[in-house]
Motif scaffolding. Structure first.
Motif, PDB file in Angstrom:
ATOM      1  N   ILE A 330       0.843  -1.203   0.000  1.00  0.00           N
ATOM      2  CA  ILE A 330       0.000   0.000   0.000  1.00  0.00           C
ATOM      3  C   ILE A 330       0.873   1.247   0.000  1.00  0.00           C
ATOM      4  N   MET A 331       1.875   1.243   0.879  1.00  0.00           N
ATOM      5  CA  MET A 331       2.733   2.421   0.976  1.00  0.00           C
ATOM      6  C   MET A 331       3.447   2.679  -0.348  1.00  0.00           C
ATOM      7  N   LYS A 332       3.916   1.590  -0.970  1.00  0.00           N
ATOM      8  CA  LYS A 332       4.599   1.763  -2.246  1.00  0.00           C
ATOM      9  C   LYS A 332       3.621   2.262  -3.300  1.00  0.00           C
ATOM     10  N   ALA A 333       2.377   1.753  -3.253  1.00  0.00           N
ATOM     11  CA  ALA A 333       1.385   2.165  -4.245  1.00  0.00           C
ATOM     12  C   ALA A 333       1.066   3.644  -4.121  1.00  0.00           C
ATOM     13  N   VAL A 334       1.160   4.208  -2.917  1.00  0.00           N
ATOM     14  CA  VAL A 334       0.830   5.621  -2.765  1.00  0.00           C
ATOM     15  C   VAL A 334       2.078   6.502  -2.736  1.00  0.00           C
ATOM     16  N   GLY A 335       3.213   5.944  -3.179  1.00  0.00           N
ATOM     17  CA  GLY A 335       4.359   6.819  -3.407  1.00  0.00           C
ATOM     18  C   GLY A 335       5.550   6.658  -2.482  1.00  0.00           C
ATOM     19  N   ALA A 336       5.569   5.595  -1.655  1.00  0.00           N
ATOM     20  CA  ALA A 336       6.741   5.383  -0.794  1.00  0.00           C
ATOM     21  C   ALA A 336       7.905   4.882  -1.640  1.00  0.00           C
TER      22      ALA A 336
ATOM     23  N   THR B  85       7.708   5.541  -8.953  1.00  0.00           N
ATOM     24  CA  THR B  85       7.137   5.646  -7.611  1.00  0.00           C
ATOM     25  C   THR B  85       6.588   7.060  -7.381  1.00  0.00           C
ATOM     26  N   GLY B  89       2.671   8.285  -6.607  1.00  0.00           N
ATOM     27  CA  GLY B  89       2.288   9.091  -5.451  1.00  0.00           C
ATOM     28  C   GLY B  89       1.668  10.420  -5.828  1.00  0.00           C
ATOM     29  N   PHE B 117       4.954  10.752   2.079  1.00  0.00           N
ATOM     30  CA  PHE B 117       6.084  10.394   1.232  1.00  0.00           C
ATOM     31  C   PHE B 117       6.473  11.523   0.284  1.00  0.00           C
TER      32      PHE B 117
END
Ligand code: ADP
Ligand code: MG
Lengths: 420, 236
Positions: A330-336, B85, B89, B117
């Motif tokens: 999830i974090m990677k999907a939202v830009g991590a 990435t 985001g 992020f």
């Protein structure tokens, strides 16, 4: 992502698993607590010993004879009874030697005062009058030594306050005590002096305050029938504590002892013993070496515990990464970014490591404080080691977190989101 | 093609995605498609036809085996993992069938997550998240965790999260798939609003009634585009 953010997120993850996190850090806690406890005790012991050397003590040369393999193992290590009273008298007359007297621990059983008897397994200290100084005596005087007639109770003794306080009613100067010595022998003695404190008088006595009773060395006469008694050690005093004076004392004393005229030399030669001549400062140096060795050993053991601790943290971090695969996705999907995920898990491991270090330090300080109080040595706050512990905690965290975090950072978001 | 791709929100050119686990599966087999800015497109097709694969590729969650994908004129198949990435985001909002919310975070924290992020400060994040949650009708559920919310509310949190960085493109893979009809309609009303505000929307669904909210429907079959159906707007 900012460090503060990683801290916040990681701290939440840890709080979500309180018990697991605590158990994980246990290895680190134990390792650090052990180190802190032992360095505290070691530092306290050293300070206790160094504090025990009075300037007056620094001009004493301590002499004993032991097998060569015992050399360097500390005061009286392997010492054999070789010295006679005559050796001490002869040594006292050597040029540059101010005074010389024998020293020997006497095995003891009990001390009776009135109708009260206390056990004294650690025995008594038999020595010359010069061993105690007048200005160390709070009440009364030193014993005079000389010939003793134990039957008449004329044997004079000096007590330290700890010894005097062992009885319900404090012993004071002029009182009569009965000593239980070897082979059930009972000896009446008269207290002629009470020392000002209960500290150790020399490196021979061990360290720290404890109840001690000093008797004249002649007292040995009652033990042996006919034969001259032999004493474990001898003390030769230099006029000052300057290196030159001390070297002179060492030189002439050793010359005498190994020469043809000495009783000790003859016996030492027949038993293959070597003479040790050391000042308090030198002896303490040796003791410190032994202490350091012991400390290194403990630190080594603690190091293993820390290693086990980091493996524990690494293990739980791997579990944590697997458990949170979906969250990572999830974090990677939202830009991590990879480094965000990497940072997150390393920070989590570091928090665990530092937490363990802080708890271990607290525990170690507490234990060190309690034990040094209990065995009567000064408590020293190991500031440097506390800082080292925290740094070690961080290092353990980074090391343990590196691989799991790297694993997490490389998680493919698609795979992670599909993970159940 | 080149000029067209510059003007489209999304442009696919001969995209192939092959999974190789033993027998190769051609999840997508040469797909070319233009999605104009500000349009509302639905993707339909039987299960396994490659709808999710298509969305994941456009959303930069995955890379194609062959072909090119342009987002706003930028070829995202040729950029670094870092850049993809960043695009995920900042430029794209993704809504999943299964919501994909962080279970331990509150609605507000979930919505604020993409901003974390991007390095946006906490105060600003909290304010912006509350604002977006309010706009999807969850202004009174800010501090609730996902397990304290209904399916429809969770999906609205997910939509708020997708919108929080003001993305040019909103991707939704079966956003109503796990919701009952009535809740699904509410989500569709929300999409309608977003569409009217000028967002580009690309949405996968297998329900005709849901698809009819869009301007046009792309029909996928076995990894290929079967046909593109323009809707008159009557259904909407
Ligand atoms: N990670 C994967 N590995 C292997 N095959 C996959 C993978 N993801 C999807 N597929 C296959 O690709 C095809 C298209 O899948 P998908 O895009 O999920 O279809 P849809 O969303 O239209 O139901 C299916 O045949 C599926 O089995
Ligand atoms: Mg699908």
């Amino acid at each position: 992502m900012k460090l503060l953010e990683s801290l916040r997120i990681s701290w939440r993850a840890i709080r979500g698993h309180k018990l697991r996190s605590t158990l994980t850090t246990l290895g680190v806690i134990i390792g650090i607590a052990a180190v802190i406890t032992f360095v505290t005790l070691g530092a306290g012991l050293q300070e206790g010993i160094v504090g025990d050397i009075s300037p007056d003590d620094q001009r004493n040369v301590y002499v004993w004879a032991a097998p060569p393999e015992n050399s360097g193992q500390g005061p009286l290590a392997g010492a054999q009874p070789v010295f006679t009273q005559r050796d001490a008298n002869q040594a006292a007359n050597l040029s540059g030697v101010e005074d010389a007297y024998v020293y020997t621990p006497v095995p003891g059983q009990s001390v009776t005062y009135g109708n009260e008897t206390v056990a004294r397994q650690s025995g008594f200290i038999a020595t010359g009058a010069g061993y105690l100084d007048d200005d160390e005596i709070a009440d009364g005087r030193r014993f005079t030594g000389g010939t003793v007639d134990p039957e008449n109770g004329t044997l004079e003794v000096v007590l330290n306050p700890a010894m005097a306080g062992l009885f319900e009613q404090n012993v004071s100067v002029g009182d009569t005590l009965t000593l239980g010595v070897f082979q059930g022998l009972q000896v009446e003695v008269t207290v002629v002096g009470i020392l000002e404190d209960s500290e150790s008088r020399s490196a021979f006595e061990g360290f720290g305050p404890s109840p001690r009773l000093y008797i004249p060395a002649d007292f040995q006469l009652i033990g042996g029938v006919g034969e001259q008694p032999r004493y474990i050690a001898m003390v030769a005093e230099a006029p000052t504590r300057s290196d030159a004076d001390i070297d002179q004392v060492k030189q002439v004393t050793e010359q005498y002892l190994t020469g043809p005229d000495s009783d000790a030399g003859e016996r030492a030669a027949s038993q293959d013993l070597a003479f040790e001549l050391q000042t308090s400062t030198e002896l303490i140096g040796q003791l410190e070496d032994v202490l350091n060795l012991l400390q290194n050993f403990v630190v080594g053991i603690a190091g293993i515990s820390l290693l086990v601790g980091s493996i524990g943290i690494a293990n739980i971090m791997l579990v944590s990464v697997t458990e949170r695969t979906r969250e990572i996705g999830i974090m990677k999907a939202v830009g991590a970014q990879r480094r965000d995920i990497l940072g997150l898990f390393i920070v989590e491991a570091v928090i665990l490591g530092v937490l363990g270090a802080i708890m271990g330090t607290a525990l170690g300080l507490l234990a060190g404080y309690a034990v040094s109080g209990y065995i009567g040595i000064p408590w020293v706050f190991p500031a440097r080691w506390t800082a080292v512990a925290i740094v070690v905690g961080i290092a353990v965290g980074v090391l343990a977190g590196l691989y799991p975090a790297w694993n997490a950072s490389r998680t493919d978001p698609i795979d992670a989101l599909r993970y159940e | 093609m080149e000029t067209e791709s510059r003007n489209s929100a999304v442009s696919l050119d001969g995209v192939v995605k092959t999974y190789r686990l033993g027998e190769p599966v051609h999840a997508l087999d040469g797909v070319s498609l233009e999605v104009p800015r500000g349009s509302y497109t639905a993707v339909m097709g039987p299960s396994g036809s490659g709808k999710s694969t298509l969305m994941n590729l456009i959303g930069c969650l995955d890379t194609p085996t062959e072909g090119e994908i342009f987002l706003d004129g930028q070829d995202v198949t040729r950029v670094s993992d870092r850049e993809r990435t960043r695009i995920r985001g900042e430029d794209v909002g993704f809504v999943f069938q299964t919501f994909n919310l962080m279970p331990r975070l509150t609605a507000r924290e979930n919505v604020a997550l993409p901003m974390v992020f991007r390095g946006i400060g906490r105060a600003e994040r909290r304010e912006r998240a509350a604002e977006v949650l309010d706009s999807v009708g969850l202004g009174d559920r800010l501090e609730h965790r996902p397990n304290e919310l209904s399916g429809g509310q969770r999906q609205r949190v997910a939509i708020a999260r997708a919108l929080v960085n003001d993305p040019a493109l909103l991707l939704a893979d079966e956003p109503t798939g796990n919701l009952d009809t009535e809740t699904g309609e509410q989500i569709m009303d929300l999409f309608e609003e977003l569409y009217e505000r000028g967002n580009t929307i690309l949405m996968v669904t297998h329900e005709r009634s849901i698809a009819e909210h869009a301007e046009r429907i792309v029909h996928l079959l076995d990894g290929e585009i079967e046909r593109i159906e323009q809707l008159s707007g009557v259904g909407r």
